[in-house]
Design an enzyme around this catalytic site. Structure first.
Site, PDB file in Angstrom:
ATOM      1  N   HIS A 218       0.819  -1.194   0.000  1.00 24.01           N
ATOM      2  CA  HIS A 218       0.000   0.000   0.000  1.00 24.01           C
ATOM      3  C   HIS A 218       0.862   1.257   0.000  1.00 24.01           C
ATOM      4  O   HIS A 218       0.574   2.222  -0.706  1.00 24.01           O
ATOM      5  CB  HIS A 218      -0.988   0.051   1.153  1.00 24.01           C
ATOM      6  CG  HIS A 218      -1.918   1.210   0.978  1.00 24.01           C
ATOM      7  ND1 HIS A 218      -2.943   1.200   0.063  1.00 24.01           N
ATOM      8  CD2 HIS A 218      -1.909   2.459   1.490  1.00 24.01           C
ATOM      9  CE1 HIS A 218      -3.527   2.369   0.046  1.00 24.01           C
ATOM     10  NE2 HIS A 218      -2.927   3.163   0.901  1.00 24.01           N
ATOM     11  N   TYR A 222       1.631   5.122  -2.476  1.00 22.62           N
ATOM     12  CA  TYR A 222       1.935   6.505  -2.094  1.00 22.62           C
ATOM     13  C   TYR A 222       3.299   6.928  -2.599  1.00 22.62           C
ATOM     14  O   TYR A 222       3.526   8.101  -2.889  1.00 22.62           O
ATOM     15  CB  TYR A 222       1.785   6.709  -0.587  1.00 22.62           C
ATOM     16  CG  TYR A 222       0.325   6.754  -0.235  1.00 22.62           C
ATOM     17  CD1 TYR A 222      -0.435   7.849  -0.627  1.00 22.62           C
ATOM     18  CD2 TYR A 222      -0.310   5.690   0.370  1.00 22.62           C
ATOM     19  CE1 TYR A 222      -1.795   7.875  -0.397  1.00 22.62           C
ATOM     20  CE2 TYR A 222      -1.662   5.711   0.602  1.00 22.62           C
ATOM     21  CZ  TYR A 222      -2.404   6.808   0.217  1.00 22.62           C
ATOM     22  OH  TYR A 222      -3.753   6.826   0.434  1.00 22.62           O
ATOM     23  N   HIS A 372     -10.170   0.724 -11.033  1.00 19.52           N
ATOM     24  CA  HIS A 372      -9.837   1.757 -10.052  1.00 19.52           C
ATOM     25  C   HIS A 372      -8.397   2.240 -10.197  1.00 19.52           C
ATOM     26  O   HIS A 372      -8.143   3.430 -10.267  1.00 19.52           O
ATOM     27  CB  HIS A 372     -10.071   1.226  -8.629  1.00 19.52           C
ATOM     28  CG  HIS A 372      -9.205   1.862  -7.588  1.00 19.52           C
ATOM     29  ND1 HIS A 372      -9.402   3.151  -7.155  1.00 19.52           N
ATOM     30  CD2 HIS A 372      -8.113   1.413  -6.928  1.00 19.52           C
ATOM     31  CE1 HIS A 372      -8.475   3.454  -6.263  1.00 19.52           C
ATOM     32  NE2 HIS A 372      -7.680   2.414  -6.108  1.00 19.52           N
ATOM     33  N   PHE A 373      -7.447   1.295 -10.259  1.00 15.93           N
ATOM     34  CA  PHE A 373      -6.079   1.823 -10.157  1.00 15.93           C
ATOM     35  C   PHE A 373      -5.535   2.378 -11.459  1.00 15.93           C
ATOM     36  O   PHE A 373      -4.559   3.104 -11.438  1.00 15.93           O
ATOM     37  CB  PHE A 373      -5.125   0.849  -9.460  1.00 15.93           C
ATOM     38  CG  PHE A 373      -4.792  -0.404 -10.181  1.00 15.93           C
ATOM     39  CD1 PHE A 373      -4.107  -0.387 -11.374  1.00 15.93           C
ATOM     40  CD2 PHE A 373      -5.134  -1.628  -9.622  1.00 15.93           C
ATOM     41  CE1 PHE A 373      -3.789  -1.556 -12.017  1.00 15.93           C
ATOM     42  CE2 PHE A 373      -4.817  -2.806 -10.265  1.00 15.93           C
ATOM     43  CZ  PHE A 373      -4.143  -2.768 -11.467  1.00 15.93           C
ATOM     44  N   HIS A 374      -6.184   2.094 -12.588  1.00 12.00           N
ATOM     45  CA  HIS A 374      -5.748   2.847 -13.767  1.00 12.00           C
ATOM     46  C   HIS A 374      -6.190   4.305 -13.663  1.00 12.00           C
ATOM     47  O   HIS A 374      -5.578   5.171 -14.266  1.00 12.00           O
ATOM     48  CB  HIS A 374      -6.234   2.202 -15.063  1.00 12.00           C
ATOM     49  CG  HIS A 374      -5.411   1.004 -15.460  1.00 12.00           C
ATOM     50  ND1 HIS A 374      -5.614  -0.243 -14.940  1.00 12.00           N
ATOM     51  CD2 HIS A 374      -4.346   0.871 -16.307  1.00 12.00           C
ATOM     52  CE1 HIS A 374      -4.729  -1.092 -15.446  1.00 12.00           C
ATOM     53  NE2 HIS A 374      -3.948  -0.443 -16.267  1.00 12.00           N
ATOM     54  N   ARG A 435     -10.209 -10.345 -12.520  1.00 19.21           N
ATOM     55  CA  ARG A 435      -9.019  -9.656 -13.014  1.00 19.21           C
ATOM     56  C   ARG A 435      -7.960 -10.708 -13.299  1.00 19.21           C
ATOM     57  O   ARG A 435      -8.130 -11.873 -12.961  1.00 19.21           O
ATOM     58  CB  ARG A 435      -8.505  -8.645 -11.988  1.00 19.21           C
ATOM     59  CG  ARG A 435      -7.840  -9.279 -10.784  1.00 19.21           C
ATOM     60  CD  ARG A 435      -7.514  -8.282  -9.699  1.00 19.21           C
ATOM     61  NE  ARG A 435      -6.267  -7.575  -9.968  1.00 19.21           N
ATOM     62  CZ  ARG A 435      -5.491  -7.056  -9.000  1.00 19.21           C
ATOM     63  NH1 ARG A 435      -5.844  -7.168  -7.731  1.00 19.21           N
ATOM     64  NH2 ARG A 435      -4.398  -6.420  -9.293  1.00 19.21           N
ATOM     65  N   ARG A 436      -6.869 -10.318 -13.940  1.00 22.43           N
ATOM     66  CA  ARG A 436      -5.710 -11.160 -14.181  1.00 22.43           C
ATOM     67  C   ARG A 436      -6.090 -12.499 -14.814  1.00 22.43           C
ATOM     68  O   ARG A 436      -5.611 -13.549 -14.395  1.00 22.43           O
ATOM     69  CB  ARG A 436      -4.978 -11.439 -12.874  1.00 22.43           C
ATOM     70  CG  ARG A 436      -4.548 -10.191 -12.183  1.00 22.43           C
ATOM     71  CD  ARG A 436      -3.962 -10.512 -10.847  1.00 22.43           C
ATOM     72  NE  ARG A 436      -2.816  -9.674 -10.580  1.00 22.43           N
ATOM     73  CZ  ARG A 436      -2.041  -9.802  -9.529  1.00 22.43           C
ATOM     74  NH1 ARG A 436      -2.258 -10.744  -8.669  1.00 22.43           N
ATOM     75  NH2 ARG A 436      -1.014  -9.020  -9.367  1.00 22.43           N
TER      76      ARG A 436
HETATM   77  C1  HEM Z   1      -2.391   1.633 -23.113  1.00 19.23           C
HETATM   78  C2  HEM Z   1      -2.429   1.736 -21.815  1.00 19.23           C
HETATM   79  C3  HEM Z   1      -2.837   0.628 -20.876  1.00 19.23           C
HETATM   80  C4  HEM Z   1      -3.718  -0.397 -21.082  1.00 19.23           C
HETATM   81  C5  HEM Z   1      -4.554  -0.673 -22.320  1.00 19.23           C
HETATM   82  C6  HEM Z   1      -3.717  -1.190 -19.874  1.00 19.23           C
HETATM   83  C7  HEM Z   1      -4.484  -2.327 -19.689  1.00 19.23           C
HETATM   84  C8  HEM Z   1      -4.449  -3.132 -18.589  1.00 19.23           C
HETATM   85  C9  HEM Z   1      -5.324  -4.243 -18.334  1.00 19.23           C
HETATM   86  C10 HEM Z   1      -6.447  -4.717 -19.252  1.00 19.23           C
HETATM   87  C11 HEM Z   1      -4.965  -4.772 -17.147  1.00 19.23           C
HETATM   88  C12 HEM Z   1      -5.643  -5.922 -16.419  1.00 19.23           C
HETATM   89  C13 HEM Z   1      -5.213  -7.231 -16.903  1.00 19.23           C
HETATM   90  C14 HEM Z   1      -5.899  -8.332 -16.141  1.00 19.23           C
HETATM   91  O1  HEM Z   1      -6.305  -8.128 -14.981  1.00 19.23           O
HETATM   92  O2  HEM Z   1      -6.041  -9.422 -16.699  1.00 19.23           O
HETATM   93  C15 HEM Z   1      -3.859  -4.024 -16.642  1.00 19.23           C
HETATM   94  C16 HEM Z   1      -3.216  -4.285 -15.459  1.00 19.23           C
HETATM   95  C17 HEM Z   1      -2.313  -3.422 -14.874  1.00 19.23           C
HETATM   96  N1  HEM Z   1      -1.895  -2.191 -15.368  1.00 19.23           N
HETATM   97 FE1  HEM Z   1      -2.385  -1.411 -17.175  1.00 19.23          FE
HETATM   98  N2  HEM Z   1      -2.858  -0.641 -18.966  1.00 19.23           N
HETATM   99  C18 HEM Z   1      -2.308   0.480 -19.534  1.00 19.23           C
HETATM  100  C19 HEM Z   1      -1.413   1.340 -18.962  1.00 19.23           C
HETATM  101  C20 HEM Z   1      -0.925   1.215 -17.678  1.00 19.23           C
HETATM  102  C21 HEM Z   1      -0.073   2.157 -17.019  1.00 19.23           C
HETATM  103  C22 HEM Z   1       0.433   3.444 -17.616  1.00 19.23           C
HETATM  104  C23 HEM Z   1       0.189   1.654 -15.782  1.00 19.23           C
HETATM  105  C24 HEM Z   1       1.024   2.207 -14.641  1.00 19.23           C
HETATM  106  C25 HEM Z   1       1.767   3.263 -14.666  1.00 19.23           C
HETATM  107  C26 HEM Z   1      -0.476   0.395 -15.668  1.00 19.23           C
HETATM  108  C27 HEM Z   1      -0.411  -0.422 -14.564  1.00 19.23           C
HETATM  109  C28 HEM Z   1      -1.022  -1.644 -14.458  1.00 19.23           C
HETATM  110  C29 HEM Z   1      -0.859  -2.544 -13.352  1.00 19.23           C
HETATM  111  C30 HEM Z   1       0.002  -2.312 -12.112  1.00 19.23           C
HETATM  112  C31 HEM Z   1      -1.654  -3.658 -13.608  1.00 19.23           C
HETATM  113  C32 HEM Z   1      -1.857  -4.850 -12.693  1.00 19.23           C
HETATM  114  C33 HEM Z   1      -1.077  -6.001 -13.098  1.00 19.23           C
HETATM  115  C34 HEM Z   1      -1.435  -7.168 -12.234  1.00 19.23           C
HETATM  116  O3  HEM Z   1      -2.621  -7.318 -11.855  1.00 19.23           O
HETATM  117  O4  HEM Z   1      -0.517  -7.919 -11.918  1.00 19.23           O
HETATM  118  N3  HEM Z   1      -1.159   0.158 -16.821  1.00 19.23           N
HETATM  119  N4  HEM Z   1      -3.570  -3.010 -17.529  1.00 19.23           N
END
Ligand code: HEM
Ligand SMILES: [Cu+2]
Ligand SMILES: [Cu+2]
Lengths: 556, 150
Positions: A218, A222, A372-374, A435-436
């Site tokens: 968490h 921050y 939420h976190f996006h 998710r994931r």
């Molecule tokens: C084109 C831009 C982006 C798209 C389309 C995108 C899409 C996604 C999607 C669909 C997931 C969920 C996948 C799943 O749960 O199966 C994901 C997870 C995630 N995204 Fe993005 N994302 C983008 C940009 C970013 C950016 C800029 C960040 C952070 C600076 C970010 C951080 C994360 C993180 C931390 C996860 C979680 C991974 C996990 O659950 O292990 N994403 N993203």
């Protein structure tokens, strides 16, 4: 302001490396929405497996980019405000460790040996180099803190009775939080996971590992957020054409983050067994307290922006909102920050849902969470980071911005993309979309018996938003690398916008040093985490042997 | 010190948080919405089975493994109140019944417990929503509440 060659290169490399890797990170973002919407019904595309791509996405975007950026921005603020140069050797050693660690982890992921996601929940097991690499990245980011503290002390000695500049305070708060919280993950990695991944210890206590992870997890958010907060307080009012409404409010908010960032990690474990509901309750209470600095910030920033709007000739109650420099290509920092702040309003509200003891039960681990976190990390945090990376690269190298007209629309395009994308994910989450998960293989494959047609509209919405985000990201890369490799036309140096304070309160000693705050921080951490650890250690059953992600039989 | 607007905003903030807080207290107490309970580990929970206590009360001992749930089909009558005890025999899995707000995790060495009612007939999908390896997307089971009528 003039910068030595050494510091300049450290900062530039610390920005160039993660932004280059980000190309891979954003590509995998796009791939995920494509898979999730059922456009592809495969386990992998272009030799990269879905979960491997998800690991790359999480590690690059959430750990590598943010850590590198925080360190380089820390160097910039400390040097700019204290006019003292960080130790040359220390900053190069720190950079070296971070780069080597990143390469090790990247190798393990790309070789398909560490598809354990950035949260590396055991007993899923990654390659030892994956754990070691992350540990090196973190240790590398610790080094500057100790160096900056030396500079800070000598500055205080030379400037008795003067307020510590807000940006310096912010950077130090951020890295103190980071140091404290990463101690837990360092312990997890070095003591629990590494020996177990090497086969020296047979089993690992799963909930203990998760608890240590979330002690860090968490506060990690921050650590991402505070550089953006520093920019909002110390730069946004200036680029908007106004002043910071209150300097003291900024200090209060920062110190509250110091107190409350670490102890609330248990709110990520509302669904874990082995932790009692009393401990979970305590975590809810503390989490709600973190809303206080957020509300202070919301107020102070709106008041600052209102002042800026009025300075630019706005009339009436809300007229100031229309008078801000949204599309001024010389003030592109404003566009990035305001777009991030608009996203953050939604990020904050949905965050309150997540941290509510009972409501969490509806959304935990569903696609609501990435929704939420996006809106937080891919919103204000990401936009502030890429804007400042561009600003620092351009000024430190004396380059003019490439395609300035494109650059001002990037943040708004990104914001629209995130809003659509996150809305899709959150709506799906409320309908149970996990998710994931590679939804395209089963749940969103009409040929499969597990087909779930009710998730089609929500994942399609996420796909269209994700596509817009991808486009905005690509435009940003054109601007960034275009600027980077342009001919030098300006004088090079470090320059940050500096906001004056509208209410510049007297110096209050309590808000000008860390000692009392750190003591209270430690006390709150003990109150929050001793019960959690007692619960975990007294309720857990046997430890778990390692499991490779592709094999149901235990083994390494 | 702080000006009068700021003080006012701080007061409103405090009030708002207290309201939030009491709303949660209210739902946990009055509506019995609770998070995953915590039970000390015991091997007996790792035997998959459905036990009928009486006509309206059932106990389900679910064991998650890469990449199936056992039991994979749970038959109960409408109106039944079910205690779910969930654990894992390998990695961490999810246990989500979205329509009934059952949201737990199956953790090796831990027992998650919750209680829910199924007032209506239907098929309720149990989805694994915690990444558990390359077969994660295959992991689903069902609670069949008298449907179709046997
Ligand atoms: C084109 C831009 C982006 C798209 C389309 C995108 C899409 C996604 C999607 C669909 C997931 C969920 C996948 C799943 O749960 O199966 C994901 C997870 C995630 N995204 Fe993005 N994302 C983008 C940009 C970013 C950016 C800029 C960040 C952070 C600076 C970010 C951080 C994360 C993180 C931390 C996860 C979680 C991974 C996990 O659950 O292990 N994403 N993203
Ligand atoms: Cu599973
Ligand atoms: Cu799973």
């Amino acid at each position: 302001m003039n910068v030595s060659r050494s510091l300049r290169n450290v900062i530039i490399i610390e920005l160039f490396v993660p932004i280059t890797l980000l190309i891979l990170g954003i590509y995998h973002g796009l791939m995920q929405v494509v898979y999730r919407a059922g456009v592809i019904h495969q386990s992998s595309a272009v030799k990269l497996d879905y979960y491997q791509g998800l690991t790359l996405h999480g590690v690059i975007n959430a750990i590598v980019l943010t850590t590198f950026f925080a360190v380089s921005f820390g160097h910039a603020t400390i040097f700019f405000y204290l006019k003292k140069e960080p130790n040359k050797k220390a900053s190069w050693i720190s950079l070296g460790l971070m780069v080597v660690g990143t390469l090790m982890a990247a190798w393990a992921i790309l070789a398909g040996k560490a598809s354990v996601l950035y949260t590396f929940y055991p007993p899923l097991k990654g390659h030892p180099l994956f754990y070691l690499g992350t540990a090196l990245l973190i240790v590398g980011s610790w080094i500057p803190l100790f160096d900056w503290l030396v500079l800070y002390r000598s500055w205080k000695k030379e400037n008795p009775g003067k307020k510590v500049p807000l940006a310096v305070l912010g950077t130090l708060v951020n890295f103190i939080v980071w140091f404290v919280c990463t101690l837990a993950v360092a312990y997890e990695v070095l003591v629990l996971l590494l020996p177990w991944a090497m086969g020296w210890t047979p089993t690992v206590n799963v909930t203990l590992a998760r608890t240590l992870f979330w002690f860090f997890g968490h506060a990690l958010v921050y650590f991402w957020l505070l550089p953006a907060y520093i920019m909002f307080y110390t730069m946004l009012p200036k680029v908007a054409g106004g002043k910071l409404y209150s300097d003291l409010a900024g200090r209060i908010a920062l110190f509250l983050f110091l107190l409350l960032s670490v102890p609330v990690g248990v709110h990520h474990q509302f669904s874990d067994p082995n932790i009692s509901s009393t401990t979970k309750w305590l975590s809810t209470v503390l989490t709600f307290a973190v809303a206080v600095p957020s509300f202070i910030t919301a107020f102070t920033l709106s008041a600052s922006l209102e002042y800026a709007g009025r300075q630019r000739g706005a009339k009436g109650l809300l007229g100031w909102f229309g008078k801000l420099p949204y599309l001024d290509s010389n003030r592109y920092l404003f566009g990035y920050m305001i777009a991030g702040l608009i996203l953050f309003i939604f990020g904050g509200f949905t965050g309150i849902v997540n941290s509510s003891y009972a409501l969490n039960n509806v959304v935990h681990n569903t696609s609501w969470l990435p929704g939420h976190f996006h809106m937080t990390v891919a919103g204000p945090v990401f936009l502030a980071m890429i804007a400042m990376s561009l600003h620092l690269i351009a000024t430190l190298r004396g380059r003019k911005i490439f395609l300035p007209k494109v650059n001002v629309i990037v943040p708004y395009l990104w914001m629209i993309g995130v809003l659509i994308f996150s809305f899709g994910l959150m709506w799906g989450g409320l309908m149970g979309e996990p998710r994931r998960t590679n939804l395209g293989m089963t749940y969103l494959n009409p040929q499969n018996e597990l087909y779930h047609p009710q998730w089609v509209p929500s994942t399609m919405l996420a796909l269209s938003g994700g596509f817009i985000m991808f486009l905005a990201g690509m435009l940003y890369f054109v601007v960034f690398f275009g600027t980077f490799f342009r001919k030098k036309t300006e004088t090079a140096g470090l320059d940050l916008p500096v906001s004056e304070a509208y209410h510049d309160e007297k110096m209050v000693p309590l808000f000008n040093g860390f000692k009392p705050w750190i003591i209270v921080m430690v006390v709150i951490i003990l109150i929050a985490y001793v019960p959690a650890l007692v619960d975990v250690l007294s309720n857990s059953g046997p430890g778990a042997p390692p499991h490779l992600p592709h094999n149901p039989m235990p083994g390494i | 010190m702080l000006d009068k607007f700021e003080i006012r905003v701080l007061r409103i903030t405090g009030l708002l948080i207290i309201i939030f807080f009491f709303s949660i207290l209210y739902v946990t107490g009055k509506r019995k919405v609770d998070v995953t309970e915590c039970i000390p580990y015991d091997k007996a929970y790792a035997e998959p089975r459905v036990t009928k206590i009486d006509d309206k009360t059932y106990q389900v001992f679910a064991v998650a493994g890469m990449w199936t749930f056992e039991p994979s089909v749970i038959n109960i009558p409408p109106g039944a109140e079910v205690d779910f005890f969930v654990t894992s025999k390998d990695v961490v899995h999810g246990f989500n019944i979205a329509e009934r707000n059952v949201n737990m995790m199956a953790v090796y060495g831990g027992i998650s417990k919750t209680t829910v009612k199924f007032p209506e007939t239907g098929v309720y999908k149990i989805t694994c929503h915690e990444y558990c390896g390359t077969g994660h997307q295959n992991m689903q089971a069902e609670v069949i509440v008298d449907y179709p009528k046997p």
